[in-house]
Structures are given as structure tokens and as C-alpha cells.
Design a protein around this motif. Structure first.
Motif, PDB file in Angstrom:
ATOM      1  N   PRO A 143       0.829  -1.205   0.000  1.00 41.16           N
ATOM      2  CA  PRO A 143       0.000   0.000   0.000  1.00 41.16           C
ATOM      3  C   PRO A 143       0.862   1.253   0.000  1.00 41.16           C
ATOM      4  O   PRO A 143       1.935   1.298   0.619  1.00 41.16           O
ATOM      5  N   ALA A 144       0.430   2.250  -0.735  1.00 46.03           N
ATOM      6  CA  ALA A 144       1.118   3.544  -0.714  1.00 46.03           C
ATOM      7  C   ALA A 144       0.854   4.228   0.626  1.00 46.03           C
ATOM      8  O   ALA A 144      -0.007   3.807   1.404  1.00 46.03           O
ATOM      9  N   ASN A 145       1.603   5.265   0.898  1.00 47.87           N
ATOM     10  CA  ASN A 145       1.413   6.041   2.126  1.00 47.87           C
ATOM     11  C   ASN A 145       0.187   6.942   1.953  1.00 47.87           C
ATOM     12  O   ASN A 145       0.292   8.118   1.631  1.00 47.87           O
ATOM     13  N   MET A 146      -0.989   6.354   2.145  1.00 51.24           N
ATOM     14  CA  MET A 146      -2.218   7.093   1.893  1.00 51.24           C
ATOM     15  C   MET A 146      -2.408   8.254   2.867  1.00 51.24           C
ATOM     16  O   MET A 146      -2.972   9.286   2.500  1.00 51.24           O
ATOM     17  N   ALA A 147      -1.929   8.097   4.081  1.00 44.82           N
ATOM     18  CA  ALA A 147      -2.029   9.201   5.040  1.00 44.82           C
ATOM     19  C   ALA A 147      -1.237  10.406   4.533  1.00 44.82           C
ATOM     20  O   ALA A 147      -1.694  11.553   4.613  1.00 44.82           O
ATOM     21  N   GLY A 148      -0.045  10.142   3.988  1.00 43.01           N
ATOM     22  CA  GLY A 148       0.757  11.220   3.412  1.00 43.01           C
ATOM     23  C   GLY A 148       0.110  11.813   2.181  1.00 43.01           C
ATOM     24  O   GLY A 148       0.166  13.024   1.942  1.00 43.01           O
ATOM     25  N   LEU A 149      -0.539  10.947   1.371  1.00 50.27           N
ATOM     26  CA  LEU A 149      -1.235  11.437   0.177  1.00 50.27           C
ATOM     27  C   LEU A 149      -2.398  12.343   0.571  1.00 50.27           C
ATOM     28  O   LEU A 149      -2.621  13.381  -0.054  1.00 50.27           O
ATOM     29  N   LYS A 150      -3.131  11.941   1.594  1.00 55.75           N
ATOM     30  CA  LYS A 150      -4.252  12.769   2.045  1.00 55.75           C
ATOM     31  C   LYS A 150      -3.752  14.106   2.563  1.00 55.75           C
ATOM     32  O   LYS A 150      -4.335  15.160   2.276  1.00 55.75           O
ATOM     33  N   LYS A 151      -2.654  14.076   3.297  1.00 57.63           N
ATOM     34  CA  LYS A 151      -2.063  15.324   3.789  1.00 57.63           C
ATOM     35  C   LYS A 151      -1.614  16.206   2.630  1.00 57.63           C
ATOM     36  O   LYS A 151      -1.677  17.437   2.698  1.00 57.63           O
ATOM     37  N   GLY A 152      -1.183  15.575   1.528  1.00 60.92           N
ATOM     38  CA  GLY A 152      -0.744  16.320   0.356  1.00 60.92           C
ATOM     39  C   GLY A 152      -1.877  16.840  -0.505  1.00 60.92           C
ATOM     40  O   GLY A 152      -1.633  17.529  -1.493  1.00 60.92           O
ATOM     41  N   GLY A 153      -3.119  16.481  -0.157  1.00 55.93           N
ATOM     42  CA  GLY A 153      -4.269  17.025  -0.874  1.00 55.93           C
ATOM     43  C   GLY A 153      -5.081  16.019  -1.656  1.00 55.93           C
ATOM     44  O   GLY A 153      -6.094  16.381  -2.262  1.00 55.93           O
ATOM     45  N   CYS A 154      -4.681  14.748  -1.667  1.00 59.27           N
ATOM     46  CA  CYS A 154      -5.450  13.733  -2.391  1.00 59.27           C
ATOM     47  C   CYS A 154      -6.705  13.365  -1.604  1.00 59.27           C
ATOM     48  O   CYS A 154      -6.646  13.166  -0.389  1.00 59.27           O
ATOM     49  N   THR A 155      -7.796  13.224  -2.314  1.00 58.83           N
ATOM     50  CA  THR A 155      -9.036  12.768  -1.688  1.00 58.83           C
ATOM     51  C   THR A 155      -9.415  11.375  -2.154  1.00 58.83           C
ATOM     52  O   THR A 155     -10.363  10.784  -1.648  1.00 58.83           O
ATOM     53  N   ALA A 156      -8.684  10.857  -3.147  1.00 57.58           N
ATOM     54  CA  ALA A 156      -8.969   9.531  -3.687  1.00 57.58           C
ATOM     55  C   ALA A 156      -7.679   8.863  -4.112  1.00 57.58           C
ATOM     56  O   ALA A 156      -6.676   9.530  -4.394  1.00 57.58           O
ATOM     57  N   VAL A 157      -7.715   7.534  -4.169  1.00 53.33           N
ATOM     58  CA  VAL A 157      -6.571   6.752  -4.633  1.00 53.33           C
ATOM     59  C   VAL A 157      -7.048   5.742  -5.673  1.00 53.33           C
ATOM     60  O   VAL A 157      -8.226   5.385  -5.735  1.00 53.33           O
ATOM     61  N   SER A 158      -6.108   5.274  -6.479  1.00 56.45           N
ATOM     62  CA  SER A 158      -6.418   4.285  -7.507  1.00 56.45           C
ATOM     63  C   SER A 158      -5.128   3.586  -7.908  1.00 56.45           C
ATOM     64  O   SER A 158      -4.045   4.152  -7.764  1.00 56.45           O
ATOM     65  N   ASN A 159      -5.256   2.380  -8.425  1.00 65.59           N
ATOM     66  CA  ASN A 159      -4.100   1.706  -9.008  1.00 65.59           C
ATOM     67  C   ASN A 159      -4.144   1.780 -10.528  1.00 65.59           C
ATOM     68  O   ASN A 159      -3.393   1.094 -11.219  1.00 65.59           O
ATOM     69  N   ALA A 160      -5.063   2.638 -11.035  1.00 63.96           N
ATOM     70  CA  ALA A 160      -5.255   2.809 -12.480  1.00 63.96           C
ATOM     71  C   ALA A 160      -5.403   1.438 -13.136  1.00 63.96           C
ATOM     72  O   ALA A 160      -6.179   0.621 -12.678  1.00 63.96           O
ATOM     73  N   TYR A 161      -4.648   1.172 -14.204  1.00 63.57           N
ATOM     74  CA  TYR A 161      -4.733  -0.133 -14.865  1.00 63.57           C
ATOM     75  C   TYR A 161      -3.609  -1.074 -14.452  1.00 63.57           C
ATOM     76  O   TYR A 161      -3.456  -2.157 -15.033  1.00 63.57           O
ATOM     77  N   ALA A 162      -2.828  -0.695 -13.449  1.00 59.11           N
ATOM     78  CA  ALA A 162      -1.754  -1.563 -12.983  1.00 59.11           C
ATOM     79  C   ALA A 162      -2.336  -2.729 -12.187  1.00 59.11           C
ATOM     80  O   ALA A 162      -3.232  -2.534 -11.361  1.00 59.11           O
ATOM     81  N   PRO A 163      -1.854  -3.944 -12.397  1.00 59.63           N
ATOM     82  CA  PRO A 163      -2.411  -5.110 -11.699  1.00 59.63           C
ATOM     83  C   PRO A 163      -1.940  -5.183 -10.248  1.00 59.63           C
ATOM     84  O   PRO A 163      -0.890  -4.638  -9.884  1.00 59.63           O
ATOM     85  N   PHE A 164      -2.727  -5.853  -9.427  1.00 60.19           N
ATOM     86  CA  PHE A 164      -2.334  -6.149  -8.048  1.00 60.19           C
ATOM     87  C   PHE A 164      -1.679  -7.519  -8.001  1.00 60.19           C
ATOM     88  O   PHE A 164      -2.015  -8.421  -8.781  1.00 60.19           O
ATOM     89  N   GLU A 165      -0.740  -7.673  -7.061  1.00 59.56           N
ATOM     90  CA  GLU A 165      -0.049  -8.957  -6.934  1.00 59.56           C
ATOM     91  C   GLU A 165      -1.024 -10.060  -6.542  1.00 59.56           C
ATOM     92  O   GLU A 165      -0.964 -11.178  -7.055  1.00 59.56           O
ATOM     93  N   ASP A 166      -1.920  -9.757  -5.612  1.00 55.22           N
ATOM     94  CA  ASP A 166      -2.952 -10.710  -5.213  1.00 55.22           C
ATOM     95  C   ASP A 166      -4.100  -9.946  -4.571  1.00 55.22           C
ATOM     96  O   ASP A 166      -4.013  -8.740  -4.318  1.00 55.22           O
ATOM     97  N   ASP A 167      -5.182 -10.645  -4.285  1.00 56.33           N
ATOM     98  CA  ASP A 167      -6.381 -10.001  -3.758  1.00 56.33           C
ATOM     99  C   ASP A 167      -6.190  -9.494  -2.336  1.00 56.33           C
ATOM    100  O   ASP A 167      -6.865  -8.547  -1.914  1.00 56.33           O
ATOM    101  N   ASP A 168      -5.291 -10.099  -1.590  1.00 55.98           N
ATOM    102  CA  ASP A 168      -5.042  -9.641  -0.223  1.00 55.98           C
ATOM    103  C   ASP A 168      -4.529  -8.202  -0.222  1.00 55.98           C
ATOM    104  O   ASP A 168      -4.878  -7.414   0.658  1.00 55.98           O
ATOM    105  N   VAL A 169      -3.704  -7.854  -1.202  1.00 56.08           N
ATOM    106  CA  VAL A 169      -3.203  -6.482  -1.306  1.00 56.08           C
ATOM    107  C   VAL A 169      -4.368  -5.519  -1.531  1.00 56.08           C
ATOM    108  O   VAL A 169      -4.436  -4.443  -0.917  1.00 56.08           O
TER     109      VAL A 169
END
Length: 421
Positions: A143-169
Motif C-alpha cells: 500500500p502507498a502512504n495514503m495518510a501522506g497522500l491525504k495530507k498532500g491534498g489527495c481525496t482519492a486513490v487508484s491503481n489505475a490499470y496496474a495489476p495487483f499482486e494478489d487479492d489480499d493487497v
């Protein structure tokens, strides 16, 4: 302060639910008075610097786009914040959300996001909203540092079209986002099904021998994500729907009360796989243009409100990016300049009333993004001529990218002036 007066214009305001021909006053991009009967005693009359004839024109709020790639940083050969910001603004779009898959990827670092937002404002004159990376470097592992992203002004996150290693991630990132009250934006595609496909699975692709992306690649991914959303309670948005069956899945989720919204790219409501005939690389986009049946079901989803918003899915590309054999060309359609003509076409065909269309590209996406109040504070107004016919050519497309299958076609409807705050 000087004031612009627009006389006899059709005001389309989805927030105040106004659809009426009136005279209006704009002060520094803000609508200060709407009146049917303007008198000389109106104090705004004394500060008018310009009078505009709005006969036959529409005045609507500036639009908010939930998905557009601006190509900066890292891909300035296709477009820059300056060129694409100008293209957005000239076409009445002041707020733009951009996915986190720039090259290099910087959207996993909250400290860098503020600089991009400021550059977009200074260079392009737009309000850029950065969608943060869901995993570190979009690697699908941590996982990315979402707390830092939120502090930087992001209100949403996405992995775009990049695949995940597995569903647990995926589950761990959804739990993380839910704990921070951040929305997760999905561009649903099951990579094991899509593989290296580039076009819709159908007769045209089969005849041309092109690798295909079946509708199942989208619907299987949506079904899986919906189960995870139900388990974690995260707010989720499904962007760029392309399949009719996807609309049904979103409707079921909404009926169950899941916190789910959705959008569709404007071109998916108009263009189909038929454009691929002859290996037309200008119609190469991801998700791919699909069947006529899919198009009609997507339109119904918009009409019935299952699909909340319509985005541009603007992806400018240099000319060379479309010159290789079809499957080796880069996917993408430049879409800012055709956004209003396509919207007017939806109105002219009777799918939406003018105020309904305006709502789908302004207040509705602002609500999806959780920034209705902010959008209202920052939005300006755009004057649209819904009857103006013009040719979409290399010379008059504002975007640096000219990659559209509509090139050299006559379209109807154009933004003729944008009033910014």
C-alpha cells in the motif's frame, strides 16, 4: 469591479435547478444577479464594462472532469500542463482529476503533489486534482502512504490499470483507505482475462486478427471489487465503464446500499467497435470501444441515473504514437475539444434534457468527488453556442494531441467563452 452583462441567455444551473432565459451579471467569473426584468435602478447596471448578446446561447457552470491524462510529468511529447490546461479551460473545464499513472509515477508521494497542483494552476489555469497511487509506485504489492497522500491534498486513490499482486493487497488497501475516509477509484479490468488485448471481443476484431479484451474482463473485476467494498465499507467509484453488463452490476450494488458511484467516458456513449474497421488506430482506446448494444445500455445507465457522471477520458498523444501497427499503437483519444459537441448531441437526440446533461458534467461529478461546495466556490461560467457547426481539425483543436477519430468531421456545439473566477 467591472461587470459583464449577458442578455437573453438560457441559464442552466443544476445546483439551483434553473433552466430559463434571463439576463445575468458576471463579476470576475461569479454570477451575481439573475433577473428577468432588468431595470436601470439595478446597482450592477452602473458597473457594466461589457454587454454580451446571449440570444440562442446557453450559460452553464464550468465543468468538472473525473478522468483526464495531462501527460505531465514525464510525457511532455504528448502534452503539458500548459497545453492541456489551456485546452480544458477553452472548452469550459476548470476542474480536472488525473489518474496516478504518469511516467515517472510521482502520485505515491504526497510531498510532490502540491507542486503539480500549483504548476497546473499557474501554467494551465485549471484546478488539478491528483488521484493518489493505491500501491507504492503502482507495483501492486505494498500500500502507498495514503495518510501522506491525504495530507498532500489527495481525496482519492487508484491503481489505475496496474495489476495487483494478489487479492489480499487489494483488501488491505481498501481497509486503509476506508480508515482515512478516502475514496478508491477503480478502472476495472481483470488482467488474467484481458491479457495483452487491445480491442473489444467481437466480429471486427476477429476478422482483423487483433488481440481482444472481452467484456468479462471488466465485469468479473467489478463483481470482485463489489464484494470487497461490501466487506470493507470503503467509498468506491468505478470509472470508465464500457460494458452494458457493468451498468447492471452497479445498479445491484446501489440497490443494496453500497457506497458506490460510477462514470462513463463521453466517447463510449457515441462511438463503437465499428470504427476499428480498417485498423483505425485513432479508435484505439482503453477500455476499448464496444458493441452497439453496450453503447445503448450505457446510455440507458446515464439516463436512469445508475451512471452518475460523464467524463472526458482525455488522453492526448503525439502523431507518431498512432503510426505503428494497430496493437502496438498507444491507446487514447484526445477528448476535451469534442466534449461539448458530444454532450449537445445527447441533448439533440433526446437522451437528456439540457439541464440533465449539464448536471452530469458539473454538479454530479463534484458530488462524486465529495467537493460540491469547493467546486461551487471555484467554478466559473461558460457560454455555449449549442447550434454552432464547426470542423474538428488539427488547426482548431486546442489540445497538443490531435488523436481523435472525429478529425475533420463537422460537429455541433462549442464553448465560445469561459469566465473564470
Amino acid at each position: 469591479m467591472s461587470i459583464v452583462k449577458i442578455e437573453n441567455v438560457r441559464v442552466l444551473d443544476p445546483v439551483r435547478m434553473i433552466d430559463a432565459v434571463q439576463s445575468v451579471y458576471l463579476e470576475n467569473g461569479r454570477l451575481i444577479t439573475v433577473t428577468d426584468n432588468v431595470s436601470e435602478n439595478n446597482p450592477a447596471e452602473n458597473r457594466i464594462s461589457e454587454v454580451v448578446d446571449g440570444q440562442g446561447k446557453w450559460l452553464m457552470p464550468t465543468m468538472l472532469d473525473l478522468c483526464a491524462r495531462m501527460r505531465e510529468p514525464g510525457q511532455q511529447q504528448h502534452g503539458t500542463l500548459k497545453s492541456e490546461g489551456r485546452a480544458a479551460r477553452e472548452n469550459g473545464i476548470l476542474h480536472v482529476f488525473t489518474p496516478p499513472d504518469s511516467k515517472p509515477i510521482v502520485q505515491d508521494n504526497g510531498a510532490l503533489i502540491h507542486g503539480l497542483v500549483e504548476k497546473a494552476r499557474l501554467d494551465g489555469g485549471i484546478h488539478l486534482q491528483i488521484i493518489g497511487a493505491q500501491t507504492q509506485g503502482l507495483n501492486g504489492k505494498q500500500p502507498a502512504n495514503m495518510a501522506g497522500l491525504k495530507k498532500g491534498g489527495c481525496t482519492a486513490v487508484s491503481n489505475a490499470y496496474a495489476p495487483f499482486e494478489d487479492d489480499d493487497v487489494i483488501i488491505r488497501t481498501l481497509e486503509y483507505a476506508a480508515g482515512l475516509d478516502m475514496m478508491v477509484m477503480f478502472y476495472a479490468e481483470e488482467h488474467q482475462i484481458a491479457r495483452d488485448g487491445c480491442v473489444h471481443e467481437g466480429f471486427i476484431a476477429s476478422r482483423q486478427g487483433l488481440p481482444m479484451i472481452p467484456a468479462l474482463a471488466e465485469t468479473v473485476a467489478i463483481a470482485k471489487y463489489l464484494l470487497m467494498i461490501e466487506a470493507t465499507g470503503v467509498r468506491a467509484h468505478f470509472g470508465l465503464l464500457s460494458c452494458g453488463a457493468s451498468v447492471e452490476l452497479i445498479k445491484i450494488a446501489r440497490d443494496k446500499g453500497l457506497p458506490v458511484t460510477a462514470d462513463v467516458a463521453m466517447h463510449q456513449l457515441h462511438l463503437t467497435e465499428e470504427l476499428l474497421d480498417g485498423f483505425n488506430s485513432l479508435a484505439h482506446v482503453r477500455p476499448p470501444l464496444r458493441s452497439e448494444k453496450d453503447k445503448q445500455l450505457l446510455r440507458r445507465g446515464v439516463q436512469e441515473g445508475v451512471i452518475d457522471a460523464i467524463c472526458t477520458h482525455h488522453e492526448p498523444l503525439s502523431g507518431s504514437a498512432k503510426l505503428a501497427p494497430f496493437e502496438e499503437t498507444l491507446p487514447g483519444i484526445t477528448a476535451f475539444d469534442s466534449y461539448i459537441p458530444f454532450g449537445i448531441q445527447l441533448v439533440n437526440e433526446g437522451l437528456l434534457q439540457p439541464l440533465q446533461w449539464v448536471e452530469k458534467v458539473t454538479a454530479a461529478p463534484a458530488r462524486v468527488a465529495g467537493m460540491l461546495d469547493r467546486w461551487q466556490r471555484e467554478a466559473g461560467w461558460v457560454l455555449v453556442d449549442p447550434a454552432l457547426q464547426w470542423t474538428l481539425s488539427n488547426e482548431n483543436i486546442f489540445s497538443q494531441g490531435k488523436n481523435t477519430p472525429l478529425i475533420d468531421q463537422v460537429v455541433t456545439g462549442k464553448a465560445i467563452r469561459t469566465f473564470t473566477v
